[in-house]
Design a protein around this motif. Sequence first.
Motif, PDB file in Angstrom:
ATOM      1  N   ASP A 177      -9.065  -0.098   1.235  1.00 61.25           N
ATOM      2  CA  ASP A 177      -9.823   0.183   0.017  1.00 61.25           C
ATOM      3  C   ASP A 177     -10.559  -1.086  -0.438  1.00 61.25           C
ATOM      4  O   ASP A 177      -9.999  -2.189  -0.362  1.00 61.25           O
ATOM      5  CB  ASP A 177      -8.859   0.638  -1.082  1.00 61.25           C
ATOM      6  N   THR A 229      -3.560   6.768   7.147  1.00 65.30           N
ATOM      7  CA  THR A 229      -4.169   5.461   7.352  1.00 65.30           C
ATOM      8  C   THR A 229      -4.364   5.250   8.848  1.00 65.30           C
ATOM      9  O   THR A 229      -3.701   5.885   9.677  1.00 65.30           O
ATOM     10  CB  THR A 229      -3.300   4.319   6.796  1.00 65.30           C
ATOM     11  N   THR A 230      -5.271   4.340   9.201  1.00 69.60           N
ATOM     12  CA  THR A 230      -5.391   3.960  10.605  1.00 69.60           C
ATOM     13  C   THR A 230      -4.119   3.229  11.020  1.00 69.60           C
ATOM     14  O   THR A 230      -3.330   2.796  10.172  1.00 69.60           O
ATOM     15  CB  THR A 230      -6.611   3.053  10.822  1.00 69.60           C
ATOM     16  N   PHE A 279       2.582   1.067   6.645  1.00 70.39           N
ATOM     17  CA  PHE A 279       1.622   1.769   5.800  1.00 70.39           C
ATOM     18  C   PHE A 279       1.883   3.270   5.675  1.00 70.39           C
ATOM     19  O   PHE A 279       1.416   3.897   4.732  1.00 70.39           O
ATOM     20  CB  PHE A 279       0.198   1.590   6.352  1.00 70.39           C
ATOM     21  N   ARG A 280       2.565   3.860   6.619  1.00 68.52           N
ATOM     22  CA  ARG A 280       2.633   5.321   6.668  1.00 68.52           C
ATOM     23  C   ARG A 280       3.339   5.919   5.460  1.00 68.52           C
ATOM     24  O   ARG A 280       4.398   5.449   5.050  1.00 68.52           O
ATOM     25  CB  ARG A 280       3.358   5.773   7.935  1.00 68.52           C
ATOM     26  N   THR A 287      -5.852  -1.790  11.330  1.00 64.66           N
ATOM     27  CA  THR A 287      -6.083  -2.095   9.921  1.00 64.66           C
ATOM     28  C   THR A 287      -6.043  -3.600   9.678  1.00 64.66           C
ATOM     29  O   THR A 287      -6.913  -4.175   9.012  1.00 64.66           O
ATOM     30  CB  THR A 287      -5.026  -1.394   9.048  1.00 64.66           C
ATOM     31  N   PRO A 314       0.798  -1.226   0.000  1.00 63.39           N
ATOM     32  CA  PRO A 314       0.000   0.000   0.000  1.00 63.39           C
ATOM     33  C   PRO A 314       0.830   1.277   0.000  1.00 63.39           C
ATOM     34  O   PRO A 314       0.447   2.263  -0.656  1.00 63.39           O
ATOM     35  CB  PRO A 314      -0.829  -0.125   1.283  1.00 63.39           C
ATOM     36  N   ARG A 315       1.946   1.294   0.704  1.00 60.56           N
ATOM     37  CA  ARG A 315       2.734   2.533   0.787  1.00 60.56           C
ATOM     38  C   ARG A 315       3.359   2.878  -0.560  1.00 60.56           C
ATOM     39  O   ARG A 315       3.219   4.000  -1.052  1.00 60.56           O
ATOM     40  CB  ARG A 315       3.827   2.387   1.849  1.00 60.56           C
ATOM     41  N   TYR A 321      -2.081   3.477  -1.892  1.00 60.61           N
ATOM     42  CA  TYR A 321      -3.501   3.247  -1.637  1.00 60.61           C
ATOM     43  C   TYR A 321      -3.734   2.867  -0.182  1.00 60.61           C
ATOM     44  O   TYR A 321      -2.814   2.438   0.523  1.00 60.61           O
ATOM     45  CB  TYR A 321      -4.073   2.177  -2.571  1.00 60.61           C
ATOM     46  N   ASP A 322      -4.961   3.032   0.233  1.00 67.16           N
ATOM     47  CA  ASP A 322      -5.375   2.639   1.583  1.00 67.16           C
ATOM     48  C   ASP A 322      -5.558   1.124   1.608  1.00 67.16           C
ATOM     49  O   ASP A 322      -6.271   0.572   0.759  1.00 67.16           O
ATOM     50  CB  ASP A 322      -6.700   3.332   1.927  1.00 67.16           C
TER      51      ASP A 322
END
Length: 264
Positions: free
Chosen positions: A111, A141-142, A134-135, A147, A102-103, A107-108
Motif C-alpha cells: 500500500d 497478498t503477493t 503476510f497471509r 513483496t 500488515p497481517r 493492510y497490504d
Amino acid sequence: MKLFDSLTHVTRDGSWCGERRYDASLARLLQDMDEGGVYRACLVAIADYVDNEIVIESARAHPERFIPIAGINPRSLPTLRRVEAVVAEVAAQGFAGIKLHPRMNGYDPLDPKCIAVFDAAAEHGLVILLDTLFRRRGLATTNAPDTIDYIANACPDTRILLLHAAGPSMLDLFEIVRANPNLLLDFSFTLMRYAGSRLDDDMRYLFSTTDQLITIGSDFPEYPPARIVERFQLLSQGIEAHRIENIMYRNLERLFAGYQVAAR
C-alpha cells in the motif's frame, strides 16, 4: 552464550492480545532475559495491540537493556503527509525504529501509505522491523519474497529487519537479502514454529553460510529466550564460534550502533 534478542514485547497489564495465556509484563521479561542470557533486546510495540508509551517508558527505565521500536498502522492514517508526520514524531520521541505488522493491522504491505513509512524511516534514520508472515484471511497478498523484493528496490536506503524470515519462503528471501545490503533476516518465532519440519535443514544451511545476514529472537511473550537459545544451539552444532556470535548479537549491535535511549 549471550543474546541480543531481536523481538520482545510488553504490555502495561501483562496480558497478551487480550488474553492471560502469557505473562507479558516487564518484570517477567526482565526475569526471562536474565535466565536466557539476554543482555539487550529490541522492545517492540504493535499498533493497536502494544502501545508505544509502555515501550518507550520501559526502555527509558532500562536504557542499557532495551532498544525501543514504535508501532505504526499506516492504514489508520488519512494521508501520506500524515504518515510522514507520524514517523517524524516517533523519531523525535527517541525510538530507534518502527514495527510494521500488515497481517495484524489488515493492510497490504505494498500500500502506498506503507511504502511512505519505509521512505520516511530512512529520512529519519529509523530501522523498520517488518513482519513477513503476510497471509491472512480476506486479504490476498503477493508471496513474501516478491513483496520484499519490491520494497527493497523501491526504498533502497531503508534498513529493514525482516521478522520471521518469511517462514517457509526463507530460502527465496535469502537470495533477496544477499542482493540488498540494508536487509537482515530474523528467525524469531520461525525457529520454534517450524521445529521438526524440513525447514530445520534450511535454517542450518543459512546459519552456517550467511551468518552476517541473520539475527534470532524470542518473540516474547510467545517464547522465553532460554528456549530460543536452546533451539539455536541444537541447529548450530558444529558452526564456527564467530558465526554464532554474529547471529546471536553482533549483527544487531551493528544495526543499532550508536543508539542509546535517553534514561528517564
